[in-house]
Design a protein around this motif. Structure first.
Motif, mmCIF file in Angstrom:
data_model
loop_
_atom_site.group_PDB
_atom_site.id
_atom_site.type_symbol
_atom_site.label_atom_id
_atom_site.label_comp_id
_atom_site.label_asym_id
_atom_site.label_seq_id
_atom_site.Cartn_x
_atom_site.Cartn_y
_atom_site.Cartn_z
ATOM 1 N N VAL A 141 -10.213 24.996 26.202
ATOM 2 C CA VAL A 141 -9.280 24.743 25.106
ATOM 3 C C VAL A 141 -9.794 23.634 24.192
ATOM 4 O O VAL A 141 -9.804 23.784 22.964
ATOM 5 N N VAL A 142 -10.221 22.530 24.768
ATOM 6 C CA VAL A 142 -10.670 21.389 23.962
ATOM 7 C C VAL A 142 -11.872 21.781 23.109
ATOM 8 O O VAL A 142 -11.947 21.443 21.918
ATOM 9 N N ALA A 152 0.950 30.833 18.405
ATOM 10 C CA ALA A 152 -0.031 30.798 19.493
ATOM 11 C C ALA A 152 -0.102 32.113 20.251
ATOM 12 O O ALA A 152 -1.180 32.560 20.640
ATOM 13 N N ILE A 153 1.049 32.745 20.453
ATOM 14 C CA ILE A 153 1.108 33.898 21.346
ATOM 15 C C ILE A 153 0.365 35.098 20.785
ATOM 16 O O ILE A 153 -0.040 36.003 21.533
ATOM 17 N N LYS A 154 0.113 35.120 19.485
ATOM 18 C CA LYS A 154 -0.554 36.263 18.867
ATOM 19 C C LYS A 154 -1.974 36.447 19.398
ATOM 20 O O LYS A 154 -2.496 37.563 19.395
ATOM 21 N N GLY A 155 -2.587 35.360 19.822
ATOM 22 C CA GLY A 155 -3.970 35.462 20.281
ATOM 23 C C GLY A 155 -4.125 35.855 21.737
ATOM 24 O O GLY A 155 -5.252 35.975 22.224
ATOM 25 N N GLY A 156 -3.022 36.067 22.450
ATOM 26 C CA GLY A 156 -3.117 36.317 23.879
ATOM 27 C C GLY A 156 -3.187 37.768 24.291
ATOM 28 O O GLY A 156 -3.195 38.066 25.493
ATOM 29 N N LEU A 203 -12.068 32.675 22.044
ATOM 30 C CA LEU A 203 -12.105 33.597 20.908
ATOM 31 C C LEU A 203 -10.735 33.705 20.250
ATOM 32 O O LEU A 203 -10.639 33.799 19.014
ATOM 33 N N ALA A 204 -9.680 33.696 21.058
ATOM 34 C CA ALA A 204 -8.337 33.795 20.492
ATOM 35 C C ALA A 204 -8.003 32.570 19.651
ATOM 36 O O ALA A 204 -7.431 32.683 18.562
ATOM 37 N N ILE A 205 -8.360 31.386 20.138
ATOM 38 C CA ILE A 205 -8.101 30.163 19.378
ATOM 39 C C ILE A 205 -8.940 30.130 18.113
ATOM 40 O O ILE A 205 -8.460 29.757 17.035
ATOM 41 N N GLY A 239 -2.359 24.883 24.947
ATOM 42 C CA GLY A 239 -3.395 24.182 24.191
ATOM 43 C C GLY A 239 -3.185 24.290 22.699
ATOM 44 O O GLY A 239 -3.343 23.318 21.945
ATOM 45 N N PHE A 240 -2.813 25.482 22.235
ATOM 46 C CA PHE A 240 -2.553 25.683 20.810
ATOM 47 C C PHE A 240 -1.351 24.857 20.363
ATOM 48 O O PHE A 240 -1.382 24.213 19.304
ATOM 49 N N MET A 241 -0.269 24.864 21.154
ATOM 50 C CA MET A 241 0.929 24.110 20.767
ATOM 51 C C MET A 241 0.639 22.622 20.691
ATOM 52 O O MET A 241 1.132 21.924 19.798
ATOM 53 N N LEU A 242 -0.161 22.120 21.633
ATOM 54 C CA LEU A 242 -0.515 20.703 21.594
ATOM 55 C C LEU A 242 -1.360 20.392 20.363
ATOM 56 O O LEU A 242 -1.152 19.389 19.679
ATOM 57 N N ALA A 243 -2.304 21.276 20.059
ATOM 58 C CA ALA A 243 -3.188 21.037 18.918
ATOM 59 C C ALA A 243 -2.455 21.096 17.591
ATOM 60 O O ALA A 243 -2.910 20.532 16.594
ATOM 61 N N SER A 244 -1.331 21.809 17.538
ATOM 62 C CA SER A 244 -0.603 21.950 16.291
ATOM 63 C C SER A 244 0.339 20.782 16.013
ATOM 64 O O SER A 244 0.993 20.743 14.967
ATOM 65 N N THR A 245 0.426 19.825 16.924
ATOM 66 C CA THR A 245 1.245 18.641 16.669
ATOM 67 C C THR A 245 0.527 17.742 15.661
ATOM 68 O O THR A 245 -0.704 17.655 15.657
ATOM 69 N N PRO A 246 1.267 17.068 14.804
ATOM 70 C CA PRO A 246 0.624 16.227 13.772
ATOM 71 C C PRO A 246 -0.322 15.186 14.346
ATOM 72 O O PRO A 246 -1.405 14.950 13.799
ATOM 73 N N LEU A 247 0.071 14.554 15.459
ATOM 74 C CA LEU A 247 -0.761 13.496 16.031
ATOM 75 C C LEU A 247 -2.109 14.030 16.482
ATOM 76 O O LEU A 247 -3.165 13.450 16.187
#
Length: 436
Positions: free
Chosen positions: A118-119, A295-299, A404-406, A71-79
């Motif tokens: 995630v959303v 992203a992995i830091k929050g897991g 909470l992590a996100i 979810g984090f990786m998808l959200a970090s895309t420019p689009l």
């Protein structure tokens, strides 16, 4: 008035709620003692149950970690960042931001609980970059939408009893989702909560002087489009020819799964959708890997805490403690009140067994014979257990960890507001199960 009522709850939780890791240690000791004192189990037997079950959620733990990471990786895309920010820009006031994030989270959670978690969290961050609003309540509102997941399309209990070969089929047969998810009382309850939950969050908006804001710059997503090329291998890491075909192949499979096979949403499919979209939209392996490192830091919370909950669940089930708790509530019930007591008992058991499917496996052997003996409505009793599981998720940090992590918050930052939601919506759900 609700704002004033929520204020002491927020302060109480902020002062006394420990870190979720400390909480899971406390729950472990409580379950140990309860199993020994009420079930006549020896310390060695309890430790054996705990040890054997400790790694029972490894597969699920990885799924939850992927919910967060993909979810984090998808959200970090420019689009996606532009889409979230454009939608968030429609909010012109704190009240609008709270209402919007709650409604989005409710809709997404009704479709699929992992998708909703995630959303909701990602949209809350986008709103906080656009509107000056209390960040604690904003994230709590995003999490509050999770309340309706078990009454939605991915509800594990109604889907289980609608599936051929489920463990209670000899007792109750196959119960179609028209009697559970799409029954009149469940749809009416979902509709009422969709109207009420956003209004509760809106009514809890603190005054400006009591609000906690976050600097929008701290929520800005780092640009992952790294362009350095110093080694021959760097050209592979920045090549679109490697990532794009794999990502498109993954999306092609998902299209086949949905359109040809008629598949539905589940946690693995949601994670696959997030992952393959992230691969395509990041375009290069290096861009995706840079996002992954963030992203992995929050897991960390998911990795360390889920095994302890697996151990707690094992003790609850193997010692008979969960069944005894359920039976105690059933002993108070009549045919008309059994759904209410099933809901209350499920809410209590969920604090120790935070898994819808696992909870049904524990409570069904108690609830189903009671429903048949009393002449109660079996589909309604099953949905009462489902709603009890979903209800106390509002104050169970187990499920809040990805959110909470996100968001970058702690459990005590949001649980005071969630506690107010728990008190109000609990009455609504109990009334619906009893009288709708």
């Amino acid at each position: 008035m609700l704002n004033r009522a929520a204020k002491p709850l927020v302060k109480l939780v902020d002062r006394y709620l420990p870190d979720p890791y400390v909480l899971v240690l406390l729950l472990t000791l409580i379950v140990f003692l309860a199993a020994m004192l009420t079930q006549d189990k020896t310390p060695l037997a309890v430790i054996d149950y705990w040890g054997q079950g400790f790694w029972g959620l490894l597969s699920f733990s990885m799924q939850m970690l992927l919910v967060l990471v993909c979810g984090f990786m998808l959200a970090s895309t420019p689009l996606v960042k532009r889409a979230l920010d454009s939608t968030a820009a429609l909010a012109r006031s704190p009240a609008q931001a709270i209402l919007m994030v709650t409604l989005v989270s409710l809709a997404a959670s009704w479709l699929n609980w992992g998708f909703g978690l995630v959303v909701g969290a990602l949209f809350a961050k986008a709103l906080a970059r656009s509107v000056r609003v209390d960040y604690r309540l904003l994230v709590a509102s995003a999490y509050s939408g999770f309340l309706i997941w078990h009454g939605g399309l991915a509800g594990s209990i109604p889907l289980t009893i609608a599936t051929e070969g489920h463990f209670a089929q000899a007792q109750i047969g196959i119960i179609d989702t028209s009697q559970t998810i799409f029954s009149g009382f469940n749809l009416l309850l979902v509709l009422v909560l969709v109207l009420v939950v956003p209004l509760i969050n809106w009514a809890m908006l603190p005054k400006a002087e009591d609000s906690v804001y976050v600097d929008p710059r701290l929520l800005a997503e780092t640009d992952t489009r790294v362009m350095e090329r110093q080694r021959p291998a760097d050209y592979l890491e920045h090549s679109r020819l490697l990532a794009m075909p794999v990502g498109l192949a993954g999306l092609g499979y998902l299209g086949y799964y949905f359109l040809v096979q008629g598949g539905g949403l589940n946690l693995n499919i949601v994670n696959a959708l997030f992952l393959f979209l992230a691969i395509v939209l990041h375009q290069t392996p290096r861009s995706l890997l840079t996002s992954l490192e963030q992203a992995i830091k929050g897991g960390a919370g998911i990795v360390i805490q889920f095994p302890f909950y697996a151990g707690i669940m094992a003790v609850m089930v193997q010692s008979g403690l969960a069944q005894s708790m359920s039976a105690a509530f059933v002993s108070l019930a009549s045919a008309d009140s059994l759904p209410f007591w099933s809901f209350i008992s499920a809410g209590l058991v969920n604090l120790f067994v935070p898994s819808g499917g696992g909870q049904w496996a524990v409570q069904a052997p108690v609830m189903l014979p009671a429903a048949q003996a009393l002449g109660a409505d079996v589909p309604r009793v099953a949905m009462a257990v489902a709603w009890g599981d979903a209800w106390t998720n509002l104050i169970q940090p187990f499920w809040a960890l990805p959110v909470l992590a996100i968001a970058g918050l702690r459990a005590r930052d949001i649980m005071g507001y969630c506690l107010m939601q728990l008190l109000i919506t609990g009455g609504i759900i109990a009334a619906a199960l009893s009288w709708f």
